[in-house]
Design a protein around this motif. Structure first.
Motif, PDB file in Angstrom:
ATOM      1  N   GLU A 135      50.838  55.358  40.404  1.00  0.00           N
ATOM      2  CA  GLU A 135      50.251  54.331  41.258  1.00  0.00           C
ATOM      3  C   GLU A 135      49.068  54.849  42.070  1.00  0.00           C
ATOM      4  O   GLU A 135      48.974  56.043  42.373  1.00  0.00           O
ATOM      5  N   ALA A 136      48.181  53.929  42.437  1.00  0.00           N
ATOM      6  CA  ALA A 136      46.912  54.271  43.093  1.00  0.00           C
ATOM      7  C   ALA A 136      47.105  54.967  44.429  1.00  0.00           C
ATOM      8  O   ALA A 136      46.310  55.826  44.819  1.00  0.00           O
ATOM      9  N   GLN A 137      48.135  54.583  45.170  1.00  0.00           N
ATOM     10  CA  GLN A 137      48.358  55.174  46.491  1.00  0.00           C
ATOM     11  C   GLN A 137      48.991  56.559  46.429  1.00  0.00           C
ATOM     12  O   GLN A 137      49.340  57.144  47.453  1.00  0.00           O
ATOM     13  N   TRP A 169      45.563  50.850  49.979  1.00  0.00           N
ATOM     14  CA  TRP A 169      45.756  51.490  48.677  1.00  0.00           C
ATOM     15  C   TRP A 169      46.833  50.753  47.877  1.00  0.00           C
ATOM     16  O   TRP A 169      46.702  50.571  46.668  1.00  0.00           O
ATOM     17  N   LYS A 170      47.891  50.321  48.549  1.00  0.00           N
ATOM     18  CA  LYS A 170      48.944  49.607  47.826  1.00  0.00           C
ATOM     19  C   LYS A 170      48.447  48.262  47.323  1.00  0.00           C
ATOM     20  O   LYS A 170      48.815  47.815  46.231  1.00  0.00           O
ATOM     21  N   GLU A 173      46.433  48.918  44.263  1.00  0.00           N
ATOM     22  CA  GLU A 173      47.351  49.133  43.146  1.00  0.00           C
ATOM     23  C   GLU A 173      47.891  47.806  42.629  1.00  0.00           C
ATOM     24  O   GLU A 173      47.886  47.559  41.419  1.00  0.00           O
ATOM     25  N   ARG A 174      48.323  46.929  43.520  1.00  0.00           N
ATOM     26  CA  ARG A 174      48.903  45.656  43.093  1.00  0.00           C
ATOM     27  C   ARG A 174      47.890  44.793  42.352  1.00  0.00           C
ATOM     28  O   ARG A 174      48.196  44.213  41.291  1.00  0.00           O
ATOM     29  N   ARG A 177      46.754  46.563  39.019  1.00  0.00           N
ATOM     30  CA  ARG A 177      47.874  46.589  38.067  1.00  0.00           C
ATOM     31  C   ARG A 177      48.112  45.213  37.470  1.00  0.00           C
ATOM     32  O   ARG A 177      48.422  45.081  36.279  1.00  0.00           O
ATOM     33  N   LYS A 191      37.760  54.438  39.366  1.00  0.00           N
ATOM     34  CA  LYS A 191      38.337  54.221  40.685  1.00  0.00           C
ATOM     35  C   LYS A 191      37.241  54.223  41.753  1.00  0.00           C
ATOM     36  O   LYS A 191      36.061  54.348  41.458  1.00  0.00           O
TER      37      LYS A 191
END
Length: 357
Positions: A135-137, A169-170, A173-174, A177, A191
């Motif tokens: 995940e991105a975070q 960051w989350k 990711e969401r 994704r 990124k």
């Protein structure tokens, strides 16, 4: 100072990165073939030391995003990675000095090389994880609380997306994704761009060298008919956790990830015990007879007992003779902020991190 990356280093890089990928990052086989093809066409890659970057240099951070099982079934094209970088340059209105991989794990370790060969840009001897995470975070840049946007995403159907902002960051990711899932759970991404100063301050440095030297140690051990698993342990200062045979695999692709568990029946000194490896793209926690014995951010690696080669979460299968080892994590990942980002609780396990080291 730039250094040439010779063709003979491709296989050691892929071998070492597949081990450091802790089951994820994608099998590097196809990316290895793609990079060899680009070399055969006369293209070359140069490596730049992260400390040689100017503070205001722009660095592209690339990866293939998605579920490893899908990446194994759908072939990727280096042109998608190059296009993701070009999209970001067009959006920013300025060129990138160099390219780096978001993770040194598996196929993604070669993503920067493929984009670099296509665009004639040097590859930074660094990444943002020192391994692979889903995940991105879970990057060093996220741990450093650096900006998380913009992000560009390209798929094979000529779909192109730029996420211009995200609240955290989350959230990045969401959002990314969800887009990735909609286009088939595999896509090329660039990124959030980093400056040379940010790479110097927050990158995990010299991981291209680390992966290449680890891979060479394994290949040399095979040639000498030595134990390649022991070569991994000796080279990285690792610990052997378990040896046995795979007796069960449960996995599913959901939400753009590959999730599940692998159960190993012990042999030799581990006879009579079972080890369960839980994963989300990468191996996350090892349970011996029901009790947690090893966990992220320590690197949990599943190796073929004979060849010492890594076995990915998408390719592990019943009957394989395997050895589970743990390797030390980069120091940043074991800091309080690092454990909060990538420790077992970040993957949903109600376990306090305890290193096997």
């Amino acid at each position: 100072m730039l250094q040439e990356f010779p063709e003979e280093n491709i296989e050691p890089l892929a071998t070492g990165a597949w081990i450091l990928g802790t089951g994820g990052g994608g099998n590097p086989y196809i990316s290895t073939l793609n990079l060899r093809r680009l070399y055969a066409e006369g293209r070359r890659v140069q490596i730049i030391d992260p400390m040689d970057l100017a503070d205001d240099d722009m660095v592209a951070v690339v990866s293939l995003m998605g579920a490893p099982l899908v990446g194994q079934e759908r072939l990727s094209d280096p042109a998608q990675l190059a296009r993701a970088v070009e999209m970001m340059e067009d959006y920013l209105g300025k060129p990138f000095r160099a390219i780096m991989s978001v993770e040194i794990g598996g196929s993604n370790a070669l993503s920067s090389f493929l984009a670099g060969a296509m665009l004639d840009r040097p590859v930074v001897n660094a990444d943002a994880m020192g391994r692979a995470y889903p995940e991105a975070q879970m990057t060093s840049f996220a741990i450093g609380n650096l900006p998380m946007f913009p992000l560009s995403l390209v798929d094979i159907r000529d779909n192109e997306v730029i996420v211009t902002r995200a609240a955290s960051w989350k959230w990045m990711e969401r959002i990314s994704r969800k887009v990735c899932t909609e286009v088939g759970s595999t896509a090329a991404t660039c990124k959030a761009p980093r400056t040379g100063r940010e790479v110097k301050d927050w990158g995990i440095h010299y991981t291209v060298t680390k992966a290449t030297e680890l891979g060479r140690a394994v290949i040399d051990a095979r040639a000498r008919h030595d134990d390649p698993v022991q070569a991994v342990l000796d080279h990285e200062g690792g610990k052997q956790l378990f040896r046995g045979k795979v007796i069960d695999v449960v996995r599913e692709t959901t939400g753009g990830f590959l999730r599940g568990k692998t159960v190993i029946e012990g042999i030799d000194t581990d006879k009579g015990s079972q080890l369960e490896l839980a994963f989300q793209n990468e191996w996350a926690v090892a349970f011996r007879d029901g009790a947690p014995v090893a966990m992220t951010p320590d690197l949990l690696c599943l190796l073929d007992t004979v060849s010492g080669g890594a076995i990915g979460t998408e390719s592990v299968r019943y009957g394989q003779r395997v050895t589970v080892v743990a390797l030390p994590a980069p120091e940043l990942l074991t800091s309080p902020a690092g454990i909060a980002a990538v420790g077992p609780r970040a993957f949903g396990y109600n376990i306090d991190f305890k290193s096997v080291f």
